[in-house]
Design a protein around this motif. Structure first.
Motif, PDB file in Angstrom:
ATOM      1  N   LEU A 236       0.857  -1.249   0.400  1.00  0.00           N
ATOM      2  CA  LEU A 236      -0.023  -0.160   0.488  1.00  0.00           C
ATOM      3  C   LEU A 236       1.010   1.077   0.051  1.00  0.00           C
ATOM      4  O   LEU A 236       0.449   2.717  -0.718  1.00  0.00           O
ATOM      5  N   ASP A 237       1.597   1.029   0.774  1.00  0.00           N
ATOM      6  CA  ASP A 237       2.770   2.166   0.692  1.00  0.00           C
ATOM      7  C   ASP A 237       4.008   2.856  -0.615  1.00  0.00           C
ATOM      8  O   ASP A 237       3.739   3.684  -1.025  1.00  0.00           O
ATOM      9  N   LEU A 238       4.032   1.943  -1.144  1.00  0.00           N
ATOM     10  CA  LEU A 238       4.938   1.459  -2.317  1.00  0.00           C
ATOM     11  C   LEU A 238       3.687   1.633  -4.006  1.00  0.00           C
ATOM     12  O   LEU A 238       3.844   2.758  -4.899  1.00  0.00           O
ATOM     13  N   GLN A 246       5.140   6.924  -9.728  1.00  0.00           N
ATOM     14  CA  GLN A 246       5.795   7.556 -10.105  1.00  0.00           C
ATOM     15  C   GLN A 246       7.207   8.140  -8.536  1.00  0.00           C
ATOM     16  O   GLN A 246       8.318   8.250 -10.029  1.00  0.00           O
ATOM     17  N   ARG A 247       6.470   8.636  -8.077  1.00  0.00           N
ATOM     18  CA  ARG A 247       8.324   8.824  -7.699  1.00  0.00           C
ATOM     19  C   ARG A 247       9.493   7.260  -7.724  1.00  0.00           C
ATOM     20  O   ARG A 247      10.795   8.000  -7.469  1.00  0.00           O
ATOM     21  N   LEU A 248       8.455   5.655  -6.888  1.00  0.00           N
ATOM     22  CA  LEU A 248       9.583   5.126  -7.014  1.00  0.00           C
ATOM     23  C   LEU A 248      10.113   5.238  -8.412  1.00  0.00           C
ATOM     24  O   LEU A 248      11.805   4.959  -8.182  1.00  0.00           O
ATOM     25  N   ASN A 249       9.888   4.926  -9.887  1.00  0.00           N
ATOM     26  CA  ASN A 249      10.280   4.406 -10.785  1.00  0.00           C
ATOM     27  C   ASN A 249      11.114   5.832 -10.990  1.00  0.00           C
ATOM     28  O   ASN A 249      11.813   5.898 -11.888  1.00  0.00           O
ATOM     29  N   GLU A 384       7.265  14.380 -15.764  1.00  0.00           N
ATOM     30  CA  GLU A 384       6.821  15.260 -14.665  1.00  0.00           C
ATOM     31  C   GLU A 384       8.221  13.843 -13.814  1.00  0.00           C
ATOM     32  O   GLU A 384       7.781  13.964 -12.623  1.00  0.00           O
ATOM     33  N   PHE A 385       8.449  12.811 -13.788  1.00  0.00           N
ATOM     34  CA  PHE A 385       9.640  12.290 -13.869  1.00  0.00           C
ATOM     35  C   PHE A 385      10.753  12.920 -13.484  1.00  0.00           C
ATOM     36  O   PHE A 385      11.676  12.583 -12.103  1.00  0.00           O
ATOM     37  N   PRO A 390      16.001  15.042 -11.240  1.00  0.00           N
ATOM     38  CA  PRO A 390      16.425  15.394 -12.944  1.00  0.00           C
ATOM     39  C   PRO A 390      17.860  14.231 -12.417  1.00  0.00           C
ATOM     40  O   PRO A 390      17.516  14.551 -14.400  1.00  0.00           O
ATOM     41  N   GLU A 391      17.615  13.658 -13.001  1.00  0.00           N
ATOM     42  CA  GLU A 391      18.579  12.319 -13.537  1.00  0.00           C
ATOM     43  C   GLU A 391      17.937  10.740 -13.935  1.00  0.00           C
ATOM     44  O   GLU A 391      19.103   9.939 -13.757  1.00  0.00           O
TER      45      GLU A 391
END
Length: 476
Positions: A236-238, A246-249, A384-385, A390-391
């Protein structure tokens, strides 16, 4: 139809998979009149585009659903669908969908006499509504019980086994049990009439966030490195929102080995529950009518670290496009090792039932074979990513709409201004310079098959409840 990928990891010594996740589907595949296709490739990596291809027998670049990357466009009005053609032949048609991307909002209800979009949301009188306000088995808000409400009521009564127990957290519930019960109810009613029937049942498990029903949780519990409650909390957190995925990817999905093992085990557990649903539906329908063609497949798979990704976005890796396919009751006389795609199934079923159409771009599996498979993805928004990281690594990704032409040996990716060739099973090393003839051949196939200039269709019309559901699934 289940939302499951054909898993390639965790090989067993006999070449299979060391967890028995799909005994019912395997049993179906072993029947004398069944064919299990080992090399089926979906037309996209997510529900709206793949479902539109299944219904219309066309590719994403033809129907345009998902071309803009958000799934917010309708099916073009000039395309017919397999259910519409069957309805013209006198079939009763129905669809059960727990996904807003497979709904009237984008025109994917076209041709279905009965279309049920299923919801867990309060505004639609869904699961949470029944749990919060209680059950009245004689009526629902003053109306007689229909198939949907009866199935929801039955789920609420069985929520401790076929669900997570009593909780109003929508992300912990699933609609696969409701889909199964409705499929049984609708087919029983249809079988009482004289007309043949066509049912498309979309079994939503497994789909992130992974929270398997309680009755399935003990199946692979010994493989979990953490207690079940902690495992579900991690899922649920991921996967709890599009922003989290999106943040994870954006950061390359840098999970620990323990975390990978946890979410993959939950995923396998969800697959095993989907297999239960397939067994229930198939056995029920066959008890009503033994002369039935059954197709079990998936619209996409999942990434678990491929290209540094989780979920099903951005890429056309085999982890996302290589899906299971079993066709029973059709006597196809196939070996099962052929390259095959969903448009081929659409074409073949239509031909068998006498409603083939020039629109269909697939091959009749009884008489034809293909040398190339085509999977496609619409536009991606890299900004968005990059805003998150930035990397963010885009070396193996495409921002523009792109196509994957796949043979048994190669996969060729092409978008505007960018192309890559991979020698399978390696999908990370570009061998274009070493294999110029393969590049020339597959580029010519892309030129012949793909035209991204199709006119934009109307904007889809999603209700607030549908948008909430899509947010729960990690899309919005």
């Amino acid at each position: 139809m289940a939302d499951a990928r054909k898993r390639q990891s965790r090989p067993h010594a006999d070449g299979g998979y060391d967890r028995d996740t799909t005994p019912a589907i395997r049993q179906l595949a072993e029947e004398d009149d069944a064919t299990a296709f080992e090399n089926c490739f979906a037309h996209s990596m997510w529900t709206p585009a793949s479902s539109a291809s299944i219904f219309t027998g066309t590719y994403l670049s033809d129907h345009g659903v998902g071309k803009e990357g958000t799934g917010m466009r309708k099916l073009p009005p000039d395309l017919t669908t397999l259910p519409a053609l069957l309805a013209d032949e006198g079939y009763r048609t129905a669809c059960l969908s727990p996904n807003g991307y497979l709904s009237s909002a984008n025109g994917l209800d076209r041709g279905f006499e009965d279309f049920y979009w299923l919801s867990k949301n309060l505004g639609d009188g869904g699961v949470a509504d029944l749990l919060k306000y209680g059950l009245n088995l004689g009526s629902h808000e003053g109306r007689p019980l229909n198939e949907k409400t009866r199935a929801l009521a039955k789920y609420a009564l069985n929520v401790r086994s076929h669900g997570p127990g009593f909780t109003l957290d929508r992300n912990r519930h699933n609609l696969s049990y409701v889909t199964t019960e409705m499929a049984k109810q609708w087919t029983s009613k249809a079988a009482n009439g004289d007309d043949p029937f066509f049912l498309y049942a979309h079994v939503g498990n497994p789909h992130h966030p992974y929270c398997p029903p309680r009755r399935a949780r003990d199946r692979f519990r010994d493989s979990l490195p953490v207690p079940m409650d902690e495992a579900i909390a991690l899922s649920l957190d991921l996967y709890g929102s599009a922003d989290r995925i999106q943040r994870l990817n954006a950061h390359g999905s840098q999970l620990t080995p323990e975390q990978w093992e946890t979410i993959e085990t939950l995923y396998d557990t969800e697959i095993s529950y989907a297999d239960d649903c397939v067994r229930e539906i198939v056995n029920h329908v066959r008890a009503l009518n033994g002369d039935t063609i059954v197709v079990v497949t998936a619209d996409h798979g999942e990434c678990f670290g491929e290209y540094g990704l989780v979920g099903h976005n951005l890429a056309l890796h085999d982890a996302l496009t290589h899906v299971p396919l079993v066709v029973a009751g059709a006597d196809l006389d196939c070996d099962g090792d052929e390259l095959v795609q969903h448009v081929d199934v659409t074409r073949t079923i239509a031909s068998i039932l006498g409603c083939d159409h020039d629109q269909f771009r697939g091959y009749d599996l009884r008489t034809e074979t293909r040398d190339y498979c085509l999977s496609q993805r619409g536009r991606a928004d890299f900004d968005e990513f990059f805003a998150v990281n930035p990397e963010f690594n885009t070396e193996l990704l495409h921002e523009q709409p792109f196509s994957a032409i796949r043979t048994r040996e190669f996969k060729y990716l092409e978008s505007e201004g960018k192309s890559q060739l991979f020698e399978l099973p390696d999908e990370e090393t570009d061998v274009s310079d070493e294999q110029p003839e393969a590049v020339e051949e597959l580029s010519a196939v892309a030129d012949d098959w793909v035209d991204w200039t199709a006119a934009e269709t109307d904007e889809a019309e999603f209700t607030d409840e549908m948008k909430e559901q899509l947010a729960d699934l990690g899309y919005l």
